[in-house]
Design an enzyme around this catalytic site. Structure first.
Site, PDB file in Angstrom:
ATOM      1  N   LYS A  16       0.837  -1.217   0.000  1.00  0.00           N
ATOM      2  CA  LYS A  16       0.000   0.000   0.000  1.00  0.00           C
ATOM      3  C   LYS A  16       0.867   1.261   0.000  1.00  0.00           C
ATOM      4  CE  LYS A  16      -1.796  -1.540   3.849  1.00  0.00           C
ATOM      5  NZ  LYS A  16      -1.244  -2.895   3.882  1.00  0.00           N
ATOM      6  N   HIS A  41       4.682   0.780   6.410  1.00  0.00           N
ATOM      7  CA  HIS A  41       4.520   1.009   4.973  1.00  0.00           C
ATOM      8  C   HIS A  41       5.855   1.423   4.376  1.00  0.00           C
ATOM      9  CE1 HIS A  41      -0.084   1.822   5.498  1.00  0.00           C
ATOM     10  NE2 HIS A  41       0.292   0.632   5.905  1.00  0.00           N
ATOM     11  N   GLN A 222      -3.190  -2.067   7.336  1.00  0.00           N
ATOM     12  CA  GLN A 222      -3.544  -3.491   7.469  1.00  0.00           C
ATOM     13  C   GLN A 222      -4.261  -3.970   6.191  1.00  0.00           C
ATOM     14  OE1 GLN A 222      -4.319  -1.342  10.523  1.00  0.00           O
ATOM     15  NE2 GLN A 222      -2.170  -1.796  10.758  1.00  0.00           N
ATOM     16  N   THR A 298       7.365  -3.803  10.863  1.00  0.00           N
ATOM     17  CA  THR A 298       7.173  -3.281  12.215  1.00  0.00           C
ATOM     18  C   THR A 298       7.855  -4.146  13.260  1.00  0.00           C
ATOM     19  OG1 THR A 298       5.086  -2.288  11.535  1.00  0.00           O
ATOM     20  CG2 THR A 298       5.382  -2.587  13.892  1.00  0.00           C
ATOM     21  N   ARG A 329       4.600  -6.923  -6.657  1.00  0.00           N
ATOM     22  CA  ARG A 329       5.593  -7.982  -6.463  1.00  0.00           C
ATOM     23  C   ARG A 329       5.501  -9.106  -7.495  1.00  0.00           C
ATOM     24  NH1 ARG A 329       8.169  -9.285  -1.101  1.00  0.00           N
ATOM     25  NH2 ARG A 329       9.360  -7.398  -1.146  1.00  0.00           N
TER      26      ARG A 329
HETATM   27  P1  GDP Z   1       2.354  -2.187   3.062  1.00  0.00           P
HETATM   28  O1  GDP Z   1       2.286  -2.395   4.524  1.00  0.00           O
HETATM   29  O2  GDP Z   1       1.114  -2.646   2.351  1.00  0.00           O
HETATM   30  O3  GDP Z   1       2.713  -0.785   2.679  1.00  0.00           O
HETATM   31  O4  GDP Z   1       3.525  -3.125   2.515  1.00  0.00           O
HETATM   32  P2  GDP Z   1       4.985  -3.324   3.191  1.00  0.00           P
HETATM   33  O5  GDP Z   1       5.787  -2.122   2.952  1.00  0.00           O
HETATM   34  O6  GDP Z   1       4.855  -3.807   4.603  1.00  0.00           O
HETATM   35  O7  GDP Z   1       5.520  -4.564   2.378  1.00  0.00           O
HETATM   36  C1  GDP Z   1       5.612  -4.519   0.982  1.00  0.00           C
HETATM   37  C2  GDP Z   1       7.072  -4.758   0.590  1.00  0.00           C
HETATM   38  O8  GDP Z   1       7.141  -4.991  -0.796  1.00  0.00           O
HETATM   39  C3  GDP Z   1       7.974  -3.571   0.845  1.00  0.00           C
HETATM   40  O9  GDP Z   1       9.260  -4.041   1.132  1.00  0.00           O
HETATM   41  C4  GDP Z   1       7.978  -2.846  -0.501  1.00  0.00           C
HETATM   42  O10 GDP Z   1       9.138  -2.047  -0.718  1.00  0.00           O
HETATM   43  C5  GDP Z   1       7.956  -4.001  -1.427  1.00  0.00           C
HETATM   44  N1  GDP Z   1       7.342  -3.825  -2.750  1.00  0.00           N
HETATM   45  C6  GDP Z   1       6.211  -3.157  -3.088  1.00  0.00           C
HETATM   46  N2  GDP Z   1       5.918  -3.388  -4.380  1.00  0.00           N
HETATM   47  C7  GDP Z   1       6.883  -4.203  -4.855  1.00  0.00           C
HETATM   48  C8  GDP Z   1       7.116  -4.836  -6.113  1.00  0.00           C
HETATM   49  O11 GDP Z   1       6.346  -4.706  -7.056  1.00  0.00           O
HETATM   50  N3  GDP Z   1       8.210  -5.635  -6.216  1.00  0.00           N
HETATM   51  C9  GDP Z   1       9.054  -5.831  -5.180  1.00  0.00           C
HETATM   52  N4  GDP Z   1      10.098  -6.619  -5.365  1.00  0.00           N
HETATM   53  N5  GDP Z   1       8.867  -5.276  -3.981  1.00  0.00           N
HETATM   54  C10 GDP Z   1       7.783  -4.486  -3.824  1.00  0.00           C
HETATM   55  P1  IMO Z   2       0.351  -2.891   7.280  1.00  0.00           P
HETATM   56  O1  IMO Z   2      -0.403  -1.574   7.288  1.00  0.00           O
HETATM   57  C1  IMO Z   2       0.447  -7.072   8.500  1.00  0.00           C
HETATM   58  C2  IMO Z   2      -1.499  -8.046  12.306  1.00  0.00           C
HETATM   59  C3  IMO Z   2      -0.614  -8.532  13.420  1.00  0.00           C
HETATM   60  C4  IMO Z   2      -1.591  -9.464  14.143  1.00  0.00           C
HETATM   61  C5  IMO Z   2      -2.904  -8.717  14.033  1.00  0.00           C
HETATM   62  C6  IMO Z   2      -3.254  -7.880  15.264  1.00  0.00           C
HETATM   63  O2  IMO Z   2       1.823  -2.719   7.259  1.00  0.00           O
HETATM   64  O3  IMO Z   2      -0.176  -3.771   6.208  1.00  0.00           O
HETATM   65  P2  IMO Z   2      -2.337  -5.575  16.211  1.00  0.00           P
HETATM   66  O4  IMO Z   2      -0.986  -5.180  16.667  1.00  0.00           O
HETATM   67  O5  IMO Z   2      -2.894  -4.745  15.111  1.00  0.00           O
HETATM   68  O6  IMO Z   2      -3.320  -5.721  17.354  1.00  0.00           O
HETATM   69  O7  IMO Z   2      -2.150  -7.083  15.634  1.00  0.00           O
HETATM   70  O8  IMO Z   2      -2.782  -7.868  12.907  1.00  0.00           O
HETATM   71  N1  IMO Z   2      -1.102  -6.749  11.714  1.00  0.00           N
HETATM   72  C7  IMO Z   2      -0.518  -6.623  10.523  1.00  0.00           C
HETATM   73  N2  IMO Z   2      -0.088  -7.553   9.644  1.00  0.00           N
HETATM   74  N3  IMO Z   2       0.538  -5.767   8.193  1.00  0.00           N
HETATM   75  C8  IMO Z   2       0.089  -4.825   9.049  1.00  0.00           C
HETATM   76  O9  IMO Z   2       0.035  -3.521   8.728  1.00  0.00           O
HETATM   77  C9  IMO Z   2      -0.430  -5.239  10.296  1.00  0.00           C
HETATM   78  N4  IMO Z   2      -0.927  -4.590  11.367  1.00  0.00           N
HETATM   79  C10 IMO Z   2      -1.348  -5.519  12.224  1.00  0.00           C
HETATM   80  O10 IMO Z   2       0.498  -9.229  12.910  1.00  0.00           O
HETATM   81  O11 IMO Z   2      -1.736 -10.660  13.420  1.00  0.00           O
HETATM   82 MG    MG Z   3       3.358  -3.340   6.061  1.00  0.00          MG
END
Ligand code: GDP
Ligand code: IMO
Ligand code: MG
Length: 426
Positions: A16, A41, A222, A298, A329
């Site tokens: 996201k 994020h 989330q 996190t 991805r």
């Molecule tokens: P979010 O919580 O939904 O914002 O996602 P996160 O940041 O926790 O996890 C997504 C991961 O995938 C991060 O390390 C991003 O930099 C990475 N990412 C996002 N889009 C792509 C993609 O298209 N390819 C690759 N290889 N990595 C990506």
């Molecule tokens: P983003 O925004 C993935 C999961 C935790 C746990 C459950 C409850 O980066 O996608 P909490 O601390 O919210 O009470 O935990 O939710 N969880 C996530 N898993 N990405 C997240 O955020 C999360 N935020 C909470 O691992 O299973």
């Molecule tokens: Mg995340």
């Protein structure tokens, strides 16, 4: 116009942050409306790689105001640490504003989260231990402290007294006690002084921006399957992570969302406990986890991984009314001879293609897979849909058919520029 919400379609971490950073280049406002610093994020652009927890991923936009909306639970300590870290890297954090109605996460919430998780033993949720559940529980029980409460010392003293009187018996069940009144009061006053310049009635500004015809992006945290109402309860977070959360969490007026964009990852991941039918516990799962570096932003915990769960994806499209999707991805599947998609479940001897309502039913579901040929060539350098290998296009089309929504954006790498725009989202 337009109001765009970006939501996670599965269990979070779909990418996201990357998509919001990309879209926010043309936006006037980016709003977080739910969750807190449990979110992690990741944004990768020419300024570097950033892991954002409280601060909206629109912070790298040239003009966008970044709003921490009333539906967020804000830990002031981690917020200020994040601001300092961003400032130290030259990021302009002047455009952030915080809702007076956002609830605070205070040290006793973190304490309670840890104690309650420990007490759950085998059925622990696997929370991020950021105090999110206890803070939302206090909000519902009317025992919360809001950002606006920090701006009046006398009223704060009264409020904090009431809140601690309610909190200590709960902590006492676990043999613990909140820090003394004076300590928290002093800390809250400090937070108040630092927060004061940021605090406004954000809902008013959001609606005024939309009335002026500006582009406002609502940044989901989330994912749909972690939603308190519609997710895999009780293994969920404590907030409204779906499109519905934008109305209560940002004060958006109903009928105003123009684009409901779901972010899907090319395979599925989950952190924490709870059913995940397409989870791969074999070497393929380990291969995806290592190659894709699936470890939480996190908490650093290894993420559980599996093939794309289209039953859950369809549920997310239907629950949110998603108008389009971003598939991220895809590059992480470049090396596979074949790729699988979970298109239905086997449940107690029957085949089902709708997402079961209860955790008990979902934990009995076994995945039924469609197997498609892999593309076996790199995709990260591609910027046009037509240039994608035919097998990758077939995979994308297959997902679109199963989940019932077009993937307007295809992400082939973490950097903002590593994106294919198949068609505009508006
Ligand atoms: P979010 O919580 O939904 O914002 O996602 P996160 O940041 O926790 O996890 C997504 C991961 O995938 C991060 O390390 C991003 O930099 C990475 N990412 C996002 N889009 C792509 C993609 O298209 N390819 C690759 N290889 N990595 C990506
Ligand atoms: P983003 O925004 C993935 C999961 C935790 C746990 C459950 C409850 O980066 O996608 P909490 O601390 O919210 O009470 O935990 O939710 N969880 C996530 N898993 N990405 C997240 O955020 C999360 N935020 C909470 O691992 O299973
Ligand atoms: Mg995340």
């Amino acid at each position: 116009m337009p109001a765009i919400v970006v939501l996670g379609a599965h269990w979070g971490d779909e990418g996201k942050g990357k998509i919001v950073d990309l879209l926010s280049q043309d936006a006037q406002m980016v709003v977080r409306f739910s969750g807190g610093d449990n979110a992690g994020h990741t944004v990768v652009n020419d300024q570097g790689t950033f892991n954002l927890h409280n601060v909206p991923s629109g912070i790298f936009s040239p003009v966008a105001k970044c709003v921490i909306g009333n539906g967020v639970v804000l830990n002031p300590q981690s917020f200020f640490e994040e601001l300092s870290a961003l400032e130290a890297r030259g990021v302009d954090v002047e455009r952030i504003i915080v809702s007076d109605k956002a609830h605070l996460v205070l040290p006793y919430h973190l304490m309670q989260d840890g104690l309650e998780e420990a007490a759950r033993g085998d059925v622990a949720i696997g929370t991020t231990k950021r105090g999110i559940g206890p803070a939302y529980a206090d909000r519902a029980a009317r025992n919360g402290i809001r950002v606006g409460d920090l701006l009046d010392d006398d009223a704060l003293a009264v409020r904090l007294g009431v809140v601690l009187d309610a909190k200590n018996p709960i902590l006492g069940l676990h043999g613990a006690e909140a820090p003394p009144f004076d300590e928290i009061y002093h800390q809250c006053r400090e937070f108040g002084e630092r927060l004061r310049p940021y605090v406004v009635q954000t809902e008013k500004l959001v609606n005024e921006a939309l009335d002026r015809g500006e582009t406002v992006i609502f940044e989901g945290a989330q994912g749909t399957l972690l939603d308190l109402q519609f997710g895999t309860y009780p293994f969920v977070t404590s907030s409204d992570t779906t499109a519905a959360g934008v109305y209560t969490g940002a004060g958006l007026r109903p009928r105003q969302l123009d684009v409901i964009l779901g972010v899907f990852k090319a395979y599925t991941s989950r952190v924490g406990t709870g059913p995940m039918p397409s989870e791969l516990l074999d070497e393929t799962g380990e291969r995806i986890r290592q190659q894709a570096h699936e470890f939480g932003v996190t908490t650093g915990r290894p993420r559980r991984v599996g093939w794309f769960d289209a039953v859950a994806g369809k549920f997310a499209v239907e629950t949110n009314g998603m108008t389009c999707g971003a598939l991220t991805r895809i590059d992480m599947l470049d090396d596979f001879d074949t790729v699988k998609v979970c298109s239905s479940y086997r449940l107690d001897g029957s085949v089902v293609d709708s997402f079961p309502a209860s955790e008990a039913l979902l934990s009995r579901c076994e995945p039924i897979y469609d197997e498609l040929p892999g593309w076996k060539q790199p995709t990260a350098h591609l910027r046009n849909y037509d240039d994608l290998p035919a097998e990758a296009k077939s995979y994308i089309r297959h997902l679109e058919r199963l989940v019932g929504c077009p993937m307007n954006l295809i992400s082939v790498g973490p950097h903002r520029d590593e994106t294919i725009c198949v068609r505009p989202i508006v």
